[in-house]
Enzyme design. Structure first.
Site, mmCIF file in Angstrom:
data_model
loop_
_atom_site.group_PDB
_atom_site.id
_atom_site.type_symbol
_atom_site.label_atom_id
_atom_site.label_comp_id
_atom_site.label_asym_id
_atom_site.label_seq_id
_atom_site.Cartn_x
_atom_site.Cartn_y
_atom_site.Cartn_z
ATOM 1 N N LEU A 133 -1.014 0.530 5.898
ATOM 2 C CA LEU A 133 -2.280 0.722 5.197
ATOM 3 C C LEU A 133 -2.369 2.152 4.702
ATOM 4 C CD1 LEU A 133 -4.714 -0.997 7.769
ATOM 5 C CD2 LEU A 133 -3.848 -1.990 5.640
ATOM 6 N N ASP A 134 -3.142 2.366 3.618
ATOM 7 C CA ASP A 134 -3.411 3.718 3.143
ATOM 8 C C ASP A 134 -4.121 4.518 4.225
ATOM 9 O OD1 ASP A 134 -2.317 3.095 0.709
ATOM 10 O OD2 ASP A 134 -4.230 2.859 -0.339
ATOM 11 N N ARG A 135 -4.015 5.836 4.140
ATOM 12 C CA ARG A 135 -4.586 6.731 5.149
ATOM 13 C C ARG A 135 -6.053 6.416 5.445
ATOM 14 N NH1 ARG A 135 -3.571 11.891 7.046
ATOM 15 N NH2 ARG A 135 -1.720 12.026 5.723
ATOM 16 N N THR A 137 -7.782 3.612 4.689
ATOM 17 C CA THR A 137 -8.099 2.194 4.895
ATOM 18 C C THR A 137 -8.001 1.891 6.382
ATOM 19 O OG1 THR A 137 -7.243 1.600 2.719
ATOM 20 C CG2 THR A 137 -7.441 -0.175 4.329
#
EC number: 5.4.99.-
Length: 297
Positions: A133-135, A137
Site C-alpha cells: 500500500l502507499d505510505r 493508505t
C-alpha cells in the site's frame, strides 16, 4: 519446510514436470538442489528426472531462507489480523511505507515484520511482500512467510483471483456518482512531476469499479475494486471525474475536513488459500480519521 503430494495421473511423468504443476518454479527447484533441500519419492531421494507412477508419494523439503542482513529491524508493534505457517496479514497505519527505499531504509512495514519474525524465532527470515500500500493508505497488507507461499499467491494475483476492496472518502461533484460505476481511463506520468500521475491517451489501460455507500452534500463514501494496478490509480481516476479523495493534496482533495492524508483504506482481502484451499475473506475497519468523517455522512 516439507510439502507432499500423491501422484494421481496414470501416465508416467518426470518429477520436474509434476512439481511445476504444483507451483514449484525452476528457481525454487534450484534452491532445493543447491541449498540443502531434497526431493523424495516413496521415501527415497530422487532427482528431477525420475519418472513418477500413479500413487507415488512425492515429498519436497525446502531449505530455510536466511535473513537479508541489509534489511533493518523496527520494533514498533504490528496489528496482526491473520497468521498461519504460510501467510501473515497485518493492518497498516497511515504514514508508514510498505518497503524500504534508498533514503528511508527503516520504519517500514517490512522492517516491522522482520523484527516480529526474529522475535518469534521463525526459521524463514526473508520478508515476502505480496500486496503493498502507499505510505498514507491504511488497511490490509499481506505477507508470505516463505518463498513457495509467495510464488503460489503470485499465480493467483496474475490470474486476478486475489480481490482487494478499498474504501475512500471523496469530495467535490459527488452528485455525479452513480450507485455503481466504472472509470476506464489510461494513466501515465504527469510530466510536471516525478511522482504524480495523470490521465493521458498514451498511458496504460486502467479500470476502477466503485459502489456508492453514503453521500451527503459534497462528500461521499465509496467501496472500490481495482481491475488493474497502476500507480495512484484510485486517486487519479477519482480526480478525473471531479471527486478527489479528501486529504489528497497532490490530486486536488479537500484539505479542511480533519484528515491530512488521502482518505483511502484497504478494507477487505479475498483469496483462496493455496495450501488449505480455504476461501479467505479478511476485513479491516476504517482507520479512526476516516471513521470520524464517515460517521457524519
Amino acid at each position: 519446510m516439507e510439502f507432499s503430494w500423491i501422484v494421481e495421473k496414470e501416465e508416467p511423468q518426470q518429477v520436474k514436470y509434476f512439481l511445476k504443476e504444483q507451483g514449484i518454479s525452476r528457481g525454487l527447484l534450484a534452491k532445493i538442489k543447491f541449498q540443502g533441500g531434497k526431493i523424495e519419492v516413496n521415501e527415497s531421494v530422487e532427482n528431477v528426472l525420475f519418472k513418477l507412477s500413479l500413487g507415488d508419494r512425492v515429498k519436497v523439503t525446502i531449505p530455510d531462507e536466511l535473513e537479508h542482513e541489509t534489511l533493518l529491524v523496527d520494533d514498533k508493534p504490528l496489528e496482526i489480523l491473520f497468521e498461519d505457517e504460510h501467510y501473515l496479514v497485518v493492518n497498516k497505519p497511515a504514514g508508514v511505507a510498505s518497503i524500504p527505499s534508498q533514503y528511508h531504509p527503516n520504519g517500514t512495514m517490512a522492517n516491522r515484520v522482520k523484527a516480529y519474525y526474529k522475535a518469534q524465532g521463525y526459521k524463514n527470515q526473508v520478508i515476502h511482500v505480496v500486496t503493498r500500500l502507499d505510505r498514507d493508505t491504511t488497511g490490509l497488507m499481506l505477507f508470505a512467510k516463505h518463498g513457495f507461499a509467495h510464488a503460489m499467491l503470485d499465480q493467483e494475483l496474475r490470474q486476478k483471483k486475489v480481490v482487494k476492496i478499498y474504501q475512500a472518502l471523496v469530495g467535490g461533484h459527488v452528485e455525479s456518482l452513480s450507485e455503481h460505476g466504472k472509470i476506464d481511463q489510461p494513466i501515465g506520468r504527469d510530466l510536471s512531476s516525478i511522482l504524480k500521475r495523470t490521465i493521458v491517451e498514451t498511458g496504460q489501460q486502467a479500470e476502477t469499479e466503485y459502489w456508492l455507500l453514503k453521500r451527503q452534500a459534497d462528500q461521499a463514501l465509496v467501496n472500490i475494486q481495482l481491475h488493474t494496478g497502476r500507480t495512484h490509480q484510485i486517486r487519479v481516476h477519482f480526480e478525473s471525474i471531479g471527486c478527489s479523495l479528501l486529504g489528497d493534496e497532490m490530486y486536488g482533495g479537500n484539505m479542511d475536513q480533519g484528515i491530512e492524508r488521502q482518505a483511502l483504506h484497504c478494507c477487505q482481502l479475498n483469496f483462496v488459500h493455496p495450501f488449505s484451499k480455504e476461501y479467505m475473506e479478511l476485513r479491516s475497519p476504517l482507520a479512526d480519521d476516516m471513521k470520524k468523517i464517515a460517521a457524519r455522512l
